[in-house]
Design a protein around this motif. Structure first.
Motif, PDB file in Angstrom:
ATOM      1  N   LEU A 846       0.818  -1.361  -0.155  1.00  0.00           N
ATOM      2  CA  LEU A 846      -0.174  -0.076   0.054  1.00  0.00           C
ATOM      3  C   LEU A 846       0.856   1.170  -0.161  1.00  0.00           C
ATOM      4  O   LEU A 846       0.560   2.311  -0.520  1.00  0.00           O
ATOM      5  N   ALA A 847       2.013   1.157   0.723  1.00  0.00           N
ATOM      6  CA  ALA A 847       2.917   2.351   0.807  1.00  0.00           C
ATOM      7  C   ALA A 847       3.205   2.610  -0.679  1.00  0.00           C
ATOM      8  O   ALA A 847       3.790   3.780  -0.969  1.00  0.00           O
ATOM      9  N   ASN A 848       3.532   1.602  -1.614  1.00  0.00           N
ATOM     10  CA  ASN A 848       4.319   1.880  -2.667  1.00  0.00           C
ATOM     11  C   ASN A 848       3.150   1.103  -3.901  1.00  0.00           C
ATOM     12  O   ASN A 848       3.549   0.133  -4.369  1.00  0.00           O
ATOM     13  N   PRO A 849       2.047   1.744  -4.066  1.00  0.00           N
ATOM     14  CA  PRO A 849       1.145   1.029  -5.038  1.00  0.00           C
ATOM     15  C   PRO A 849       1.560   1.030  -6.459  1.00  0.00           C
ATOM     16  O   PRO A 849       2.235   1.981  -6.765  1.00  0.00           O
ATOM     17  N   MET A 850       1.463  -0.079  -7.019  1.00  0.00           N
ATOM     18  CA  MET A 850       1.660  -0.541  -8.239  1.00  0.00           C
ATOM     19  C   MET A 850       0.715  -1.278  -8.947  1.00  0.00           C
ATOM     20  O   MET A 850       0.128  -2.162  -8.152  1.00  0.00           O
ATOM     21  N   ALA A 851       0.022  -0.955 -10.150  1.00  0.00           N
ATOM     22  CA  ALA A 851      -1.109  -1.696 -10.828  1.00  0.00           C
ATOM     23  C   ALA A 851      -0.622  -1.804 -12.250  1.00  0.00           C
ATOM     24  O   ALA A 851       0.050  -1.432 -12.754  1.00  0.00           O
ATOM     25  N   ILE A 852      -1.563  -2.993 -12.433  1.00  0.00           N
ATOM     26  CA  ILE A 852      -1.581  -3.319 -14.073  1.00  0.00           C
ATOM     27  C   ILE A 852      -2.970  -2.909 -14.587  1.00  0.00           C
ATOM     28  O   ILE A 852      -4.002  -3.067 -13.755  1.00  0.00           O
ATOM     29  N   VAL A 853      -3.026  -2.616 -15.876  1.00  0.00           N
ATOM     30  CA  VAL A 853      -4.275  -2.136 -16.249  1.00  0.00           C
ATOM     31  C   VAL A 853      -4.767  -3.403 -17.001  1.00  0.00           C
ATOM     32  O   VAL A 853      -4.554  -4.040 -17.785  1.00  0.00           O
ATOM     33  N   ASN A 854      -6.202  -3.717 -16.761  1.00  0.00           N
ATOM     34  CA  ASN A 854      -6.966  -4.951 -17.227  1.00  0.00           C
ATOM     35  C   ASN A 854      -7.613  -4.614 -18.429  1.00  0.00           C
ATOM     36  O   ASN A 854      -7.603  -3.292 -19.188  1.00  0.00           O
ATOM     37  N   ASP A 855      -8.160  -5.505 -19.464  1.00  0.00           N
ATOM     38  CA  ASP A 855      -8.660  -5.200 -20.702  1.00  0.00           C
ATOM     39  C   ASP A 855      -9.688  -4.478 -20.536  1.00  0.00           C
ATOM     40  O   ASP A 855     -10.112  -3.672 -21.616  1.00  0.00           O
ATOM     41  N   ASN A 856     -10.673  -4.407 -19.520  1.00  0.00           N
ATOM     42  CA  ASN A 856     -11.619  -3.420 -19.359  1.00  0.00           C
ATOM     43  C   ASN A 856     -11.577  -2.084 -18.826  1.00  0.00           C
ATOM     44  O   ASN A 856     -12.290  -1.579 -18.665  1.00  0.00           O
ATOM     45  N   GLY A 857     -10.214  -1.913 -18.516  1.00  0.00           N
ATOM     46  CA  GLY A 857      -9.646  -0.463 -18.102  1.00  0.00           C
ATOM     47  C   GLY A 857      -9.613  -0.391 -16.596  1.00  0.00           C
ATOM     48  O   GLY A 857      -9.056   0.563 -16.135  1.00  0.00           O
ATOM     49  N   SER A 858     -10.148  -1.551 -15.731  1.00  0.00           N
ATOM     50  CA  SER A 858      -9.795  -1.528 -14.377  1.00  0.00           C
ATOM     51  C   SER A 858      -8.490  -1.861 -14.050  1.00  0.00           C
ATOM     52  O   SER A 858      -7.730  -2.057 -14.787  1.00  0.00           O
TER      53      SER A 858
END
Length: 935
Positions: A846-858
């Motif tokens: 949570l302190a260093n948030p990293m995410a990937i973008v899904n096909d539906n944009g989420s």
């Protein structure tokens, strides 16, 4: 080659001017000395004991004498700067420069240290290494256990070439790189020349056995080889085939009318490969139960899927899932190699011959794998009449292998199955009452085959045959002129039979076809080659100079035929040959190529101190387009020009070195060569269609290649310089080489619009450079009557750089890795995400948030236990923009270190090879640690 302020260019130019000045000065001295007879006297001693050497041959030019009981000699020489050649059967030869001295003491070293002065096989003929103008190294062929001669490259030439073994399979061969990587898409391996004949490897057809590639050098027993010379430059004589260097092999021939019978026996052992640290049965059971959280819930409804969690010993299923099996022990075994070779060498005044018969056998480290080779060779030299002789070469080899797929293949590679197979399972089946049976178990319910059963049910054979016959008549016109032609015909045949069983393997989905329970494959490859090399030779030998020249014409035609068939689901493991089964697939090749070359070579030796070589080759090939931008067009075909100029200066023989005792031998070499690479795909200049089968129901044809008549050879221009030294009474030998090479007209793929019908077409629009150095040294540390000790080391380095590409960059995928090819980078760098550890807790994630973008944009955010990837764009999103260069397969430097001890008749050799700074992609580890193959 255009490179401003090249340091090598300045060095070569300065030394060239100095060489001319000294040559003119020495010419005057030679003319004056020729008017009077000059004598030199001296003594030959053993360096170890200081005792005189009786019966040593001392030679200067055409004059020679033998030493007396006191090791003394007196000899007439041509000039005061002659070089004495001293030989004796118990000592290594020595070349001793007089430098104006007329009373000398020469010390000899014992044979244990290896020859420093010897004759080297070059394209223009045999040359003493002290008179060579190019960089060439020989392979040590002493007592060894090599199945194929390329196994000795790394041990003998660690810093002079980069040699990488393809695998641990005996005789599978090595990838050899001479002075960097000179091509991206054409052939990158050196040219192979055996007894003057160019041999072609079978690189156009892939084996049906995964992880295997045929090695043409396996057709020569190492015991039949007289010498192996690796030519790193000065190879313009081979024109469009020599950009990657040349490996010149000479087989043994008759040496003396005295009959000699030689028997050699070899035996060796290879231990099982080291085991990776893997989980034991209990640890794996816990791991497997945790992985059930990721399994589709419908799978968990299968009653048998949870049987491995049963902990009640009274349950009959308990014994099936409570074993302790080391699967590697079920697959691997200790390998044993044995070899026998008998040869007969002899003849009379009319003819000399060498005949050999050899057998090599190997029990592989993977169970049921094996290799057997039977080889025979007959070489003869016949004096027909006084001015006509004929050489003859006949060779035959038969290789048989028992094979298994190798590599990361869950369905057909037993070695990989052994890594992913559950250790709590047994190789054997169990009865319904829980008793172990004697037959092998089938694939388990996790979808992993039984490697033990698979090995026993597989029937995989590889057979190779090679036959060659050659003749070389030589007609001596007079003392200056001779005419020769070398004709050779060879036939290669490869037969591969493949059967993977139903029992012990898990069915797999074949994309576009359906489910396959077992596989039957066959492949037959046949190649025939006709080779002819005709030469007109001229030689003029005078007191002050030696001139050798040749004009040659070389022709070569190769025919390749390959036939392939594959089928699936034979219904039973008793049907092991191709029949009317499912998913029938066929393929094949029928290629013919022709190459013609006209070449000239001139060697000039002045006063045994100044050496010049000039060469020119004009090559034509059926692989070249008819409208190439390089070279020239004649009679509707394209031809390429490849010139070369090399020179050497034996500084240690100069009079001004008379009082310089530190240097026993000092030679400077420099030169410039232009060579080519014709490793273009057959018919790449033509437009053609290929057949395709659709849904196992119909056949059709599709466009496979677009015509490009401008397609041509790659051109490598190389500037090089070197220094050869012997110091401190030849107790220290040192070789230093530097080079700067550029490959133009690099063969590349240019992308096309989809409406063209093909995605890419071949063109010559790239540029690649290699720059580097090579250093080797050998020291004679101890030399006494009974004990000798030597130490040798070598180091090589090259800097590879892509300078031009038609579209700037492209990315290839190989075994799950991305390979980047981009202007400004080295060839073959790894492309991907850089990692920075693992999130140890949710708080850290949570302190260093990293995410990937899904096909539906989420967005899906990383959490505890996930890998931390470097956010190169610093936008909190992991995507293609965050990829970087994560590794370079090119080493910073490479080489070897060896030492040799000898006590009386006992000798001990040790060898250490190294390659530092290059990253290696471990595909096996990536698959194992990903948990991809759960079983």
């Amino acid at each position: 080659m255009k490179r401003n302020n090249s340091y090598i260019s300045r060095i070569v130019l300065s030394l060239g001017l100095l060489w001319v000045a000294v040559s003119l000065s020495s010419a005057n001295a030679a003319d004056n000395a020729a008017e009077n007879r000059i004598f030199v006297k001296g003594q030959v001693l053993s360096q170890a004991t200081g005792s005189p050497v009786f019966g040593a041959s001392v030679k200067a030019g055409k004059t020679s004498v033998f030493t007396n009981e006191e090791g003394r000699f007196e000899l007439v020489i041509q000039t005061i700067n002659d070089v004495l050649v001293v030989t004796e059967e118990n000592f290594i030869a020595r070349e001793y420069p007089l430098r104006g001295r007329q009373d000398v003491v020469i010390e000899l070293y014992p044979k244990m240290f290896g020859e420093s002065y010897k004759s080297i096989e070059l394209p223009g003929g045999k040359v003493k290494n002290s008179q060579m103008v190019s960089a060439a190294k020989t392979v040590d062929l002493g007592l060894n256990q090599a199945v194929s001669v390329d196994e000795l490259f790394q041990s003998s030439l660690g810093g002079d070439i980069r040699s990488v073994s393809r695998s641990g399979l005996p005789g599978i061969g090595s990838l050899v790189f001479i002075r960097g990587l000179n091509s991206l898409n054409a052939k990158a391996q050196p040219l192979l020349v055996v007894d003057g004949v160019i041999w072609n490897d079978i690189a156009d057809v892939q084996s049906i056995f995964e992880g295997f590639q045929s090695n043409i050098l396996m057709n020569i027993d190492v015991n039949d080889i007289e010498s192996v010379t690796v030519l790193k430059d000065g190879t313009a004589l081979y024109g469009s085939k020599a950009a990657n260097g040349v490996i010149n092999i000479k087989t043994k021939r008759g040496q003396s009318p005295v009959t000699k019978i030689d028997l050699r026996i070899m035996a060796g052992m290879v231990t099982e490969p080291g085991k990776l640290p893997m989980m034991n049965a209990d640890q794996y059971r816990v791991y497997a139960s945790e992985l059930l959280q990721t399994v589709n819930q419908s799978t968990l409804q299968t009653p048998q899927f949870l049987d491995f969690l049963v902990e009640n010993p009274a349950n009959p299923i308990y014994n099936t899932y409570h074993n302790v099996t080391e699967w590697n022990d079920e697959v691997y075994q200790r390998g044993i190699t044995q070899g026998y070779n008998i040869s007969v060498n002899g003849g009379d005044q009319k003819a000399l011959y060498h005949f050999s018969l050899g057998y090599t056998g190997n029990k592989g480290i993977v169970q049921t794998t094996s290799m057997e080779r039977i080889s025979s060779r007959f070489n003869a030299d016949i004096n027909v009449v006084d001015n006509l002789s004929i050489g003859m070469n006949v060779g035959f080899a038969n290789i048989n292998r028992g094979m298994m797929d190798d590599g990361v293949n869950l369905y057909t590679s037993p070695t990989y199955m052994a890594y992913v197979k559950s250790p709590f399972l047994s190789p054997y089946s169990f009865t319904s009452l829980g008793y172990k049976a004697k037959d092998y178990a089938d694939a388990d319910l996790f979808g992993i085959g039984n490697p033990s059963s698979f090995i026993q049910g597989s029937q995989n054979n590889y057979k190779e045959y090679r036959f060659n016959i050659g003749f070389m008549p030589v007609y001596t016109i007079n003392k200056h002129w001779s005419l020769s032609t070398l004709f050779d015909y060879n036939l290669n045949k490869f037969l591969e039979d493949y059967f993977s069983p139903m029992h012990g393997s898990y069915p797999r989905e074949l994309e576009g076809y359906g489910m396959s329970e077992n596989t039957v494959k066959n492949q037959l490859i046949r190649t025939t080659s006709v080779f002819d090399d005709t030469r007109l030779n001229y030689r003029l030998n005078k007191k002050s100079f030696d001139l050798k020249a040749l004009l040659g014409w070389r022709y070569m035609t190769n025919y390749l035929e390959a036939d392939y068939i594959e089928a699936h689901n034979s219904g039973t493991d008793n049907n092991t040959t191709v029949g009317n089964y499912d998913f029938l697939q066929t393929d094949g090749l029928n290629n013919r190529t022709k190459t013609v070359s006209t070449y000239a070579n001139v060697d000039f030796n002045y006063l045994n101190r100044y050496f010049v070589n000039a060469a020119l080759s004009v090559d034509g090939s059926s692989r070249f387009g008819k409208e190439t931008k390089g070279g020239f067009q004649l009679f509707g075909h394209s031809f390429a020009l490849f010139p070369g100029l090399n020179a050497a200066w034996l500084i240690s023989s100069e009079s001004f070195m008379k009082n310089v005792r530190f240097f026993d031998y000092l030679k400077l070499r420099a030169g410039f060569d232009v060579t080519g690479n014709d490793g273009i795909q057959d018919y790449a200049t033509k437009a053609y269609f290929v057949t395709r089968r659709y849904m196992d129901q119909a056949n059709g044809v599709i466009l496979s290649n677009l015509a490009n008549e401008e397609l041509q050879w790659e051109t490598t221009s190389r500037l090089h310089a070197g220094l050869d030294m012997a110091l401190l009474n030849e107790s220290l030998l040192l070789n230093v080489d530097v080079y700067d090479a550029t490959t133009d007209d690099l063969l590349t793929l240019r992308s096309l619009n989809q409406i063209a019908g093909v995605d890419y077409y071949w063109s010559n629009e790239g540029k690649l450079s290699n720059r580097g150095f090579e250093v080797s040294a050998e020291a004679k540390l101890v030399n006494t009557k009974n004990f000798q000790w030597s130490l040798a080391a070598s180091i090589g380095h090259y800097r590879n750089l892509i300078e031009e590409l038609p579209e700037g960059r492209y990315i290839n995928n190989a075994y799950g890795a991305e390979i980047l090819t981009e202007v400004g980078q080295a060839a073959g760098v790894f492309w991907g995400y850089k990692t920075q550890g693992v999130y140890s807790s949710e708080a850290e994630a949570l302190a260093n948030p990293m995410a990937i973008v899904n096909d539906n944009g989420s967005l899906t955010y990383f959490k505890a236990g996930d890998v931390i990837f470097e956010d190169f764009e610093q936008d909190g999103i992991l995507d293609e923009k965050d990829k970087q260069i994560i590794g370079d397969p090119n080493p910073d430097f490479y080489g070897n270190i060896s030492t040799k001890f000898s006590y009386k008749k006992w000798t001990l050799n040790t060898l250490f090879t190294y390659s530092y700074g290059n990253e290696v992609y471990n595909y096996l580890r990536s698959q194992l640690e990903s948990g991809k193959d759960f079983g």
